[in-house]
Design a protein around this motif. Structure first.
Motif, PDB file in Angstrom:
ATOM      1  N   PHE A  18       0.797  -1.247   0.048  1.00 47.78           N
ATOM      2  CA  PHE A  18      -0.235   0.007  -0.143  1.00 47.78           C
ATOM      3  C   PHE A  18       0.799   1.152   0.057  1.00 47.78           C
ATOM      4  O   PHE A  18       0.713   2.270  -0.671  1.00 47.78           O
ATOM      5  CB  PHE A  18      -0.944  -0.178   1.187  1.00 47.78           C
ATOM      6  CG  PHE A  18      -1.910   0.967   1.374  1.00 47.78           C
ATOM      7  CD1 PHE A  18      -3.182   1.363   0.749  1.00 47.78           C
ATOM      8  CD2 PHE A  18      -1.496   2.210   2.135  1.00 47.78           C
ATOM      9  CE1 PHE A  18      -3.751   2.183   0.840  1.00 47.78           C
ATOM     10  CE2 PHE A  18      -2.217   3.242   2.150  1.00 47.78           C
ATOM     11  CZ  PHE A  18      -3.420   3.398   1.592  1.00 47.78           C
ATOM     12  N   LEU A  19       1.831   1.476   0.647  1.00 43.53           N
ATOM     13  CA  LEU A  19       2.757   2.351   0.878  1.00 43.53           C
ATOM     14  C   LEU A  19       3.445   2.649  -0.480  1.00 43.53           C
ATOM     15  O   LEU A  19       3.915   4.039  -0.813  1.00 43.53           O
ATOM     16  CB  LEU A  19       3.623   2.503   2.215  1.00 43.53           C
ATOM     17  CG  LEU A  19       3.068   2.192   3.571  1.00 43.53           C
ATOM     18  CD1 LEU A  19       3.833   1.962   4.658  1.00 43.53           C
ATOM     19  CD2 LEU A  19       2.129   3.767   3.801  1.00 43.53           C
ATOM     20  N   THR A  20       4.281   1.670  -0.804  1.00 42.95           N
ATOM     21  CA  THR A  20       5.231   1.739  -2.023  1.00 42.95           C
ATOM     22  C   THR A  20       4.161   2.470  -3.289  1.00 42.95           C
ATOM     23  O   THR A  20       4.524   3.067  -4.186  1.00 42.95           O
ATOM     24  CB  THR A  20       5.767   0.525  -2.215  1.00 42.95           C
ATOM     25  OG1 THR A  20       4.942  -0.562  -2.303  1.00 42.95           O
ATOM     26  CG2 THR A  20       6.807   0.362  -1.161  1.00 42.95           C
ATOM     27  N   ARG A  21       2.939   1.623  -3.214  1.00 37.96           N
ATOM     28  CA  ARG A  21       2.011   2.162  -4.173  1.00 37.96           C
ATOM     29  C   ARG A  21       1.876   3.690  -4.301  1.00 37.96           C
ATOM     30  O   ARG A  21       1.578   4.116  -5.391  1.00 37.96           O
ATOM     31  CB  ARG A  21       0.978   1.353  -4.375  1.00 37.96           C
ATOM     32  CG  ARG A  21       0.789   0.002  -4.921  1.00 37.96           C
ATOM     33  CD  ARG A  21      -0.862  -0.733  -4.670  1.00 37.96           C
ATOM     34  NE  ARG A  21      -0.762  -1.848  -5.559  1.00 37.96           N
ATOM     35  CZ  ARG A  21      -1.784  -2.671  -5.394  1.00 37.96           C
ATOM     36  NH1 ARG A  21      -2.792  -2.532  -4.515  1.00 37.96           N
ATOM     37  NH2 ARG A  21      -1.689  -3.703  -6.050  1.00 37.96           N
ATOM     38  N   LYS A  22       1.886   4.123  -3.127  1.00 37.89           N
ATOM     39  CA  LYS A  22       1.985   5.694  -2.928  1.00 37.89           C
ATOM     40  C   LYS A  22       3.055   6.303  -3.078  1.00 37.89           C
ATOM     41  O   LYS A  22       3.178   7.774  -3.031  1.00 37.89           O
ATOM     42  CB  LYS A  22       1.272   5.999  -1.675  1.00 37.89           C
ATOM     43  CG  LYS A  22      -0.118   5.680  -1.480  1.00 37.89           C
ATOM     44  CD  LYS A  22      -0.476   6.259  -0.202  1.00 37.89           C
ATOM     45  CE  LYS A  22      -2.197   6.042   0.017  1.00 37.89           C
ATOM     46  NZ  LYS A  22      -2.875   6.802  -0.818  1.00 37.89           N
ATOM     47  N   GLY A  23       4.284   5.515  -3.389  1.00 38.08           N
ATOM     48  CA  GLY A  23       5.441   6.083  -3.719  1.00 38.08           C
ATOM     49  C   GLY A  23       6.080   6.511  -2.553  1.00 38.08           C
ATOM     50  O   GLY A  23       7.287   7.279  -2.625  1.00 38.08           O
TER      51      GLY A  23
END
Length: 334
Positions: A18-23
């Motif tokens: 979830f966090l990495t999808r937000k960059g």
């Protein structure tokens, strides 16, 4: 820098995705290469470009029960999601439950205080709440006279470590998720429920509890991290269901026969008592705490969190459908 513990577990791995999808760049700890592979596999399942997302994670090998291994982990960290925990209802796991859930959490909050962490999200459990008052809310107090598993005791004690740190100046939020359902970890935790139903589970018990989709828990954690609540706690539970209802819905999604026979509580209690006298006499991993969990009827309320954020949980049918779809996709790749 954001630090995530438990990133190789069901909740932690989904949080990292979830966090990495937000960059967002993240630091995560892992104990060994085998556990790390589970998160890598999850990224490959969900993402069209898992390598690019993985590049946003700085992995450091460490153990929350070994405070010396954590020293370098905290450098440059401002926020922490503490999802690491040991889940077990085996009496033989009493020591590791205490070391991981209580001592590990104490290590984390002590270092968080030392490094002036801006916010600490601690993932507890509905097991750490009282059980007799219905519906169960954040105001339901723990009662030592109730029948608690060793897991529940250690989760409650871990909360006490977090509240102690809050009194010493650490901004904290505790979440109490109900039973978390999600994809990717099919041979452990709740993932085994889907595997067992797919293979033809015949029996059910008449207990009930709260359930929640892993993505809802992840979103709740992010909202709580990025918004104002501090030194507060929230139950995160989407729906209250009987085990029969859950198993039946999963079976329908798999197009297999749902469990047909109710397993009598009297027989289950006989089994755990025999197991006390003659370990594994029936070759079933049943003990007093497991029986209590499978036959207890509890109702949990997330009204406090829902009202705070106007939050809408993923509908039960959609959640089960999505998870079963991922399971079948994995089966087709074998």
């Amino acid at each position: 820098m954001i630090l995530v513990t438990g990133g190789t577990g069901l909740l932690g791995a989904h949080l990292l995705l979830f966090l990495t999808r937000k960059g967002i760049r993240v630091r995560a700890i892992y104990r060994n290469e085998k556990s790390l592979q589970k998160t890598i596999n999850l990224f490959q399942t969900y993402s069209y470009n898992p390598g690019q997302l993985s590049d946003l994670i700085e992995w450091i090998q460490a153990d929350i029960t070994d405070i010396t291994s954590l020293e370098s982990v905290f450098e440059g960290v401002s926020k922490i999601y503490h999802t690491a925990a040991k889940v077990s209802f085996k009496s033989s796991d009493k020591e590791i439950l205490h070391q991981t859930n209580v001592v590990g959490t104490a290590n984390m909050v002590n270092l968080a205080l030392e490094h002036n962490i801006q916010k600490f999200i601690h993932v507890s459990s509905i097991a750490a709440l009282g059980g007799y008052e219905q519906p169960i809310t954040e105001k339901t107090h723990w009662n030592w006279k109730e029948n608690h598993s060793e897991y529940a005791v250690t989760k409650y004690l871990s909360e006490m470590e977090v509240w102690r740190a809050s009194q010493e100046g650490l901004p904290v939020v505790i979440i109490n998720p109900s039973v978390i359902l999600g994809s990717g970890f099919w041979h452990e935790g709740t993932g085994k429920i889907f595997s067992n139903v797919y293979q033809g589970m015949k029996f059910y018990t008449d207990g009930s509890t709260g359930f929640v989709d892993v993505w809802d828990v992840v979103k709740a954690m992010y909202l709580l991290m990025e918004n104002s609540p501090i030194n507060d706690s929230f139950i995160i539970s989407a729906y209250n269901l009987t085990f029969k209802n859950l198993l039946t819905q999963i079976a329908h999604q798999f197009n297999v026969r749902p469990p047909q026979y109710k397993f009598p509580k009297a027989i289950a209690e006989t089994i755990w008592r025999f197991n006390l006298l003659i370990p594994n006499f029936f070759k079933l991993p049943v003990n007093k705490n497991i029986v209590h969990t499978l036959y207890n009827r509890s109702v949990y309320s997330s009204d406090k969190f829902i009202k705070k954020f106007d939050f809408h949980f993923i509908p039960f049918e959609a959640s089960i459908s999505n998870i079963c779809e991922q399971f079948l996709k994995k089966q087709s790749q074998k």
